[in-house]
Motif scaffolding. Structure first.
Motif, PDB file in Angstrom:
ATOM      1  N   UNK A 737      24.669  -0.354 -21.706  1.00  0.00           N
ATOM      2  CA  UNK A 737      24.358   1.064 -21.538  1.00  0.00           C
ATOM      3  C   UNK A 737      24.471   1.823 -22.856  1.00  0.00           C
ATOM      4  N   UNK A 738      24.549   1.083 -23.954  1.00  0.00           N
ATOM      5  CA  UNK A 738      24.708   1.694 -25.272  1.00  0.00           C
ATOM      6  C   UNK A 738      23.342   2.133 -25.787  1.00  0.00           C
ATOM      7  N   UNK A 739      23.131   3.425 -25.845  1.00  0.00           N
ATOM      8  CA  UNK A 739      21.848   3.959 -26.319  1.00  0.00           C
ATOM      9  C   UNK A 739      21.542   3.488 -27.731  1.00  0.00           C
ATOM     10  N   UNK A 740      22.557   3.416 -28.582  1.00  0.00           N
ATOM     11  CA  UNK A 740      22.349   2.993 -29.967  1.00  0.00           C
ATOM     12  C   UNK A 740      21.864   1.545 -30.036  1.00  0.00           C
ATOM     13  N   UNK A 741      22.358   0.710 -29.138  1.00  0.00           N
ATOM     14  CA  UNK A 741      21.910  -0.689 -29.118  1.00  0.00           C
ATOM     15  C   UNK A 741      20.419  -0.769 -28.838  1.00  0.00           C
ATOM     16  N   UNK A 742      19.967  -0.045 -27.833  1.00  0.00           N
ATOM     17  CA  UNK A 742      18.543  -0.116 -27.475  1.00  0.00           C
ATOM     18  C   UNK A 742      17.673   0.514 -28.551  1.00  0.00           C
ATOM     19  N   UNK A 743      18.188   1.591 -29.164  1.00  0.00           N
ATOM     20  CA  UNK A 743      17.404   2.238 -30.225  1.00  0.00           C
ATOM     21  C   UNK A 743      17.298   1.336 -31.457  1.00  0.00           C
ATOM     22  N   UNK A 744      18.343   0.529 -31.702  1.00  0.00           N
ATOM     23  CA  UNK A 744      18.365  -0.303 -32.901  1.00  0.00           C
ATOM     24  C   UNK A 744      17.721  -1.666 -32.701  1.00  0.00           C
ATOM     25  N   UNK A 745      17.562  -2.073 -31.470  1.00  0.00           N
ATOM     26  CA  UNK A 745      17.097  -3.436 -31.226  1.00  0.00           C
ATOM     27  C   UNK A 745      15.727  -3.735 -31.863  1.00  0.00           C
ATOM     28  N   UNK A 746      14.728  -2.856 -31.749  1.00  0.00           N
ATOM     29  CA  UNK A 746      13.446  -3.163 -32.408  1.00  0.00           C
ATOM     30  C   UNK A 746      13.391  -2.672 -33.860  1.00  0.00           C
ATOM     31  N   UNK A 747      14.576  -2.325 -34.416  1.00  0.00           N
ATOM     32  CA  UNK A 747      14.630  -1.781 -35.775  1.00  0.00           C
ATOM     33  C   UNK A 747      14.063  -2.782 -36.771  1.00  0.00           C
ATOM     34  N   UNK A 752       8.738  -5.603 -32.098  1.00  0.00           N
ATOM     35  CA  UNK A 752       7.806  -4.492 -31.949  1.00  0.00           C
ATOM     36  C   UNK A 752       7.225  -4.372 -30.559  1.00  0.00           C
ATOM     37  N   UNK A 753       7.055  -5.501 -29.856  1.00  0.00           N
ATOM     38  CA  UNK A 753       6.473  -5.453 -28.513  1.00  0.00           C
ATOM     39  C   UNK A 753       7.390  -4.776 -27.500  1.00  0.00           C
ATOM     40  N   UNK A 754       8.675  -4.567 -27.903  1.00  0.00           N
ATOM     41  CA  UNK A 754       9.617  -3.899 -27.000  1.00  0.00           C
ATOM     42  C   UNK A 754       9.902  -2.459 -27.419  1.00  0.00           C
ATOM     43  N   UNK A 755       9.200  -1.970 -28.408  1.00  0.00           N
ATOM     44  CA  UNK A 755       9.515  -0.646 -28.959  1.00  0.00           C
ATOM     45  C   UNK A 755       9.472   0.443 -27.900  1.00  0.00           C
ATOM     46  N   UNK A 756       8.420   0.444 -27.099  1.00  0.00           N
ATOM     47  CA  UNK A 756       8.287   1.510 -26.099  1.00  0.00           C
ATOM     48  C   UNK A 756       9.406   1.438 -25.064  1.00  0.00           C
ATOM     49  N   UNK A 757       9.666   0.236 -24.557  1.00  0.00           N
ATOM     50  CA  UNK A 757      10.700   0.080 -23.542  1.00  0.00           C
ATOM     51  C   UNK A 757      12.079   0.428 -24.106  1.00  0.00           C
ATOM     52  N   UNK A 758      12.358  -0.038 -25.314  1.00  0.00           N
ATOM     53  CA  UNK A 758      13.664   0.261 -25.912  1.00  0.00           C
ATOM     54  C   UNK A 758      13.834   1.753 -26.185  1.00  0.00           C
ATOM     55  N   UNK A 759      12.748   2.405 -26.565  1.00  0.00           N
ATOM     56  CA  UNK A 759      12.819   3.845 -26.816  1.00  0.00           C
ATOM     57  C   UNK A 759      13.143   4.599 -25.544  1.00  0.00           C
ATOM     58  N   UNK A 760      12.497   4.204 -24.433  1.00  0.00           N
ATOM     59  CA  UNK A 760      12.783   4.856 -23.156  1.00  0.00           C
ATOM     60  C   UNK A 760      14.239   4.627 -22.747  1.00  0.00           C
ATOM     61  N   UNK A 761      14.697   3.393 -22.887  1.00  0.00           N
ATOM     62  CA  UNK A 761      16.079   3.095 -22.546  1.00  0.00           C
ATOM     63  C   UNK A 761      17.060   3.859 -23.425  1.00  0.00           C
ATOM     64  N   UNK A 762      16.769   3.901 -24.718  1.00  0.00           N
ATOM     65  CA  UNK A 762      17.661   4.600 -25.642  1.00  0.00           C
ATOM     66  C   UNK A 762      17.767   6.076 -25.278  1.00  0.00           C
ATOM     67  N   UNK A 763      16.629   6.674 -24.977  1.00  0.00           N
ATOM     68  CA  UNK A 763      16.631   8.096 -24.636  1.00  0.00           C
ATOM     69  C   UNK A 763      17.322   8.341 -23.300  1.00  0.00           C
ATOM     70  N   UNK A 829      12.149  -2.535 -15.658  1.00  0.00           N
ATOM     71  CA  UNK A 829      12.206  -1.297 -14.876  1.00  0.00           C
ATOM     72  C   UNK A 829      11.595  -0.127 -15.630  1.00  0.00           C
ATOM     73  N   UNK A 830      11.903  -0.018 -16.930  1.00  0.00           N
ATOM     74  CA  UNK A 830      11.359   1.121 -17.681  1.00  0.00           C
ATOM     75  C   UNK A 830       9.914   0.888 -18.104  1.00  0.00           C
ATOM     76  N   UNK A 831       9.442  -0.349 -17.954  1.00  0.00           N
ATOM     77  CA  UNK A 831       8.062  -0.652 -18.350  1.00  0.00           C
ATOM     78  C   UNK A 831       7.068  -0.460 -17.212  1.00  0.00           C
TER      79      UNK A 831
END
Length: 925
Positions: A737-747, A752-763, A829-831
């Motif tokens: 549930x760490x927003x920073x983890x999801x925001x940093x994962x596609x860093x 890159x293929x997970x950028x949209x999903x990770x961004x939604x999760x991070x937000x 789920x977020x996709x």
């Protein structure tokens, strides 16, 4: 990584990094490695399922190995010899004293503990039933889970009891055979009764409203029919032409017909009237007592040759033990239900304090003047009070099903003597006082703390004393489930032990040494439902310690210990004839109803300056957790979604989606509460507080725990639990549930293929509190664990287990795989595209369902939003033509395939992981 070997090797490498970076989390890092492979296509869900199946297999073999080790030897020949050896000590009077009173009452209970499927249970039990190497034959992967209904639980209980009855027959027969050899002139005067069996499955109303009164009557009739069938089979083996067989066969046919009557829905008055009139009418085959048959069998045995006499006396012994049922039965109600019922009689305006002296005086007068009332099935059908309905049901069972076997009335949350007097009043009102054992349950913190005063007050009542002498026993129940949840497992055990000692004192002080003390210990979680993981001796001594037993022996009070064998774990001990005989033989040889009265006092009870402080400190630490919002939030972070459905009784009260976030721990029952702790990786209710209790006094406490047998038993429980625990795993769940983890994962473009999903999760997760919650809990547990390890270093390890490190690695691999699956579920789920067809529930609602693992609810909403089958115009035969719809209407198949189905599969795999982890812990809840 596609194999378990690669997985555990990688985990070992990652663990080395904690030397360099203490906050590094190897379990979560492994889950990230796997998640990258899964989302990148390097591995598939098929590969993950293959690894889960291998680890699942290891866990089943581990359970089979542990079961066999605890019960060994398991061969029937070895256990027959052990029974015969146990008969050789002392004279004939000693033999009679040892075998003519139950060494144990075994109660087959069913809470949500049916974790294994029937196929898995059979495979594990079969593997444990021989001395052959535990092989992959113990492994049944991904077996279909049955619907665990009340009838399913009852059937499993009866199967276990049937094996227990056969094993008891073997023990009775062998003991009589040995007695015949040793005392040929008087052996036939012995009447062995080494075990009694009972069940509350179908009769336990505490915490459930789904059991109708006619269900209980139907279950009791079915048990009568089954037991009569089994008596017939037993007697046929002695003499296929025995004259009593006709009586038994006619009674069995009659009972089967009445069972069918009461298996129907009897809510309609006409249907009930027909079934009731048939059952209550006089009938030549309506057998209500076995006493005449027992007398005939015993009389015939006296003049028969040895083999025939032993066979006849064995059948008679079974009848004497079980009556007209598979065993005795336990009804259970809550004290509040009794209070509501008695108020209608003594306090309709609800102004009287039922704990007051005035209420006790009123109840005494009520009991002295009560006149029994007749009752019938119509009265039972219209009764609205749960407690009174139970007494009416018991009256009908005693009058029309089995007139000999007594019935236990267990009263949960019983904290006032007036509650017992109320129960005595109703039993007397309906004319069954001489057949009902009223038993208060001491399980809550308040009941354990004030239970001694409760017993002093109750046993000083002349009315109760007369009742106890009429029944021949004082019956109480001590429960480890809620006690272990709200007080902690170790403080609960010590508090229950003191309460048992207080019962011995109260019985002695009130002149009740002429009756037995029946103490029903419902075992409880510990690390499963077996009360103690340290072996069968510990399993028997944990709920009723040698110290407590000595209190009764020294007071001259006969002890009747009673324990529960609960659901999946308990029934495994009776899943095959070999295991059933091994279980009862171990009990018979350990003799839990007796102890050496002259044994030296254990220092744990003498050095109360240390042991009492230890108890209080551990209890205080456990209470702090229970009162902590951090602990509550972490434990309920996933609701009950980490657990399989393992019972017919609901695990928590219903609540809406918004209530999940603030779910109170009291909404979760004890079994799932402790099961969640194991699934999160750290059995707080067992371990926490022991280290803190030693702070500042390590050497003295270590010395006491080392030299005391009770202390070493406590340490064995803590070591076994700690050996499987992982604070890193607790922390890893928070990182989901760490927003920073999801925001940093596609860093840096790594995924890159997970950028949209990770961004939604991070937000979305910026507002979530669970990361901080798990981190705070992990920090608290680490501080306590540091102190625990310092204490354990000072105490010799009696039973070092080098195989535990591989087990820890296997559990770590399972946890990493589950974290991978949870991340996969979050991403899916977020996709999912924005809803179109169904918009009466928001996307955030569905996401929150997934995050709290209410996955079935989420899937139902997603399938409603994205249906893949539709009605077609071709389904209708209308004459008017139509050009609409002009598309095929099947555009949601891809969404189903790419998002919804993987989400469902991932959750199913995560539940299989939960089963494997529970197996490694030896738990079935």
């Amino acid at each position: 990584m596609k194999t378990v070997a690669e997985l555990t090797e990688r985990l070992s490498q990652l663990h080395q990094q904690t030397r360099e970076t203490p906050l590094f989390n190897p379990v979560f890092q492994l889950s990230l490695d796997l998640s990258r492979d899964l989302e990148g296509g390097a591995i598939s869900l098929d590969d993950i399922e293959s690894m889960i199946a291998e680890l699942e297999c290891q866990s089943l073999k581990s359970r089979a190995k542990r079961l066999r080790h605890n019960l060994s030897p398991v061969s029937q020949d070895a256990n027959v010899e052990a029974v015969r050896d146990a008969c050789e000590h002392g004279e004939f009077d000693t033999f009679k004293a040892q075998w003519e009173h139950p060494g144990l009452h075994a109660v087959f209970t069913a809470h949500p503990t049916f974790l294994l499927t029937p196929e898995q249970t059979e495979a594990v039990a079969t593997s444990a039933s021989s001395d052959a190497e535990i092989s992959d034959a113990a492994c049944v992967a991904n077996a279909a889970r049955p619907d665990i209904t009340l009838r399913y639980e009852h059937r499993r209980a009866m199967l276990a009891i049937a094996h227990a009855q056969d094993a008891r027959d073997t023990i009775v027969g062998q003991s009589l055979a040995k007695a015949q050899e040793l005392w040929p002139d008087k052996w036939f005067t012995a009447h062995p009764l080494p075990f009694r069996f009972a069940s509350w499955v179908g009769y336990d109303m505490d915490g459930r409203t789904d059991i109708k009164w006619f269900d209980s009557i139907g279950f009791r009739l079915s048990e009568k029919a089954e037991r009569l069938d089994r008596y017939i089979n037993s007697l046929e083996k002695v003499d296929a032409e025995h004259p009593l067989l006709e009586t038994l066969r006619n009674a069995a046919v009659y009972s089967h017909k009445r069972t069918t009557d009461f298996r129907a829905d009897l809510s309609d008055p006409a249907a009930l009237s027909a079934a009731a009139n048939t059952l209550t009418a006089d009938h030549p085959h309506k057998l209500l007592s076995l006493a005449p048959l027992i007398d005939l069998l015993e009389a015939e045995a006296q003049g028969a040759d040895a083999n025939r006499a032993i066979g006849l006396k064995t059948v008679a012994a079974a009848m004497r033990a079980d009556g007209l049922g598979m065993g005795w039965i336990h009804f259970r109600v809550n004290s509040s239900q009794l209070h509501n019922a008695i108020r209608r009689r003594i306090d309709p305006d609800n102004t009287l304090d039922l704990g007051s002296k005035g209420a006790m005086a009123t109840l005494r007068e009520l009991l002295e003047n009560v006149r029994p009332l007749r009752s019938n099935f119509a009265a039972l059908a219209i009764e609205s009070s749960t407690a009174i309905r139970q007494f009416l049901a018991m009256a009908q069972i005693i009058q029309h099903v089995d007139g000999d076997a007594p019935i236990r009335m267990l009263i949960a949350e019983c904290e006032q003597p007036s509650t017992i007097l109320a129960a005595l009043y109703f039993s007397k009102l309906f004319g069954i006082e001489d057949k009902v054992d009223v038993s208060p349950l001491f399980e809550t913190e308040s009941a354990l703390e004030h239970g001694g005063r409760f017993l002093d007050a109750l046993l000083s009542e002349e009315i109760y004393q007369n009742y106890a002498r009429k029944r021949g026993r004082v019956a109480i129940q001590t429960g480890f489930s809620d006690a272990g949840r709200f007080v902690g497992q170790i403080p609960a055990s010590l508090a229950i032990e003191r309460l048992q000692g207080r019962l011995a004192d109260a019985m002695r002080d009130n002149g009740l040494t002429d009756v037995a003390a029946l103490i029903f210990n419902t075992h409880g979680e510990s690390m499963g439902r077996g009360a103690h993981p340290g072996g069968f001796k510990d399993r028997l001594e944990w709920p009723l310690s040698p110290w407590a037993r000595r209190r009764f022996v020294r007071a001259g009070i006969r002890l009747e210990p009673e324990v529960s064998f609960q659901g999946g774990d308990g029934y495994l001990h009776f899943a095959t004839p070999e295991l059933a005989l091994a279980t009862l033989t171990r009990i018979a040889t350990h003799r839990p109803s007796s102890t050496d009265p002259d044994a030296p006092t254990d220092q744990f009870y003498r050095r109360t300056d240390i042991s009492l402080d230890f108890y209080r400190a551990v209890r205080s630490n456990q209470r702090n957790h229970l009162e902590s919002q951090t602990y509550s939030r972490a434990l309920t972070a996933f609701g009950l979604g980490l657990l399989n459905n393992t019972g017919s009784r609901v695990s928590r009260r219903q609540s809406d989606l918004s209530a999940d976030r603030d779910m109170n721990l009291r909404q979760i029952r004890a079994i799932p509460h402790n099961a969640i702790l194991q699934q999160l990786g750290y059995p707080v209710n067992v371990i926490s507080g022991v280290g803190t209790a030693a702070d500042g006094n390590y050497e003295d406490l270590a010395s006491l725990l080392t030299e005391s047998e009770r202390g070493r038993q406590l340490v064995r429980l803590v070591r076994a639990s700690n050996a499987l625990a992982s604070i890193k795993t607790v922390a890893a769940f928070g990182e989901l549930f760490n927003s920073a983890y999801w925001a940093s994962r596609p860093y840096r473009g790594t995924e890159g293929h997970l950028s949209d999903a990770c961004e939604v999760l991070a937000e979305y997760l910026t507002k979530d509190d669970r990361t901080g919650t798990f981190r705070r809990l992990a920090s608290r547990l680490r501080v306590d664990a540091l102190k625990l390890h310092r204490l354990l270093d000072l105490i010799p390890d009696e039973e070092p287990h080098p195989e535990r490190e591989p087990v820890r690695r296997s559990i770590g691999a399972l946890q990493a795989l589950r974290l991978t699956l949870l991340q996969h579920m979050f991403i899916k789920a977020v996709s999912v595209p924005a809803f179109s067809r169904a918009n009466d529930i928001s996307r955030d609602d569905v996401l929150e369902m997934v995050f709290t693992l209410r996955v079935d609810d989420a899937l139902a909403q997603l399938r409603r939003a994205y249906p893949t089958s539709f009605p077609s115009v071709d389904d209708f035969t209308v004459d008017e033509p139509s050009d609409y719809p002009d598309g095929d209407g099947t555009g949601y198949t891809q969404i189903q395939r790419d998002y919804i189905d993987p989400l469902e599969r991932a959750y199913g795999l995560s539940l299989r992981i939960g089963t494997a982890i529970a197996n490694e812990f030896g738990a079935h809840g």
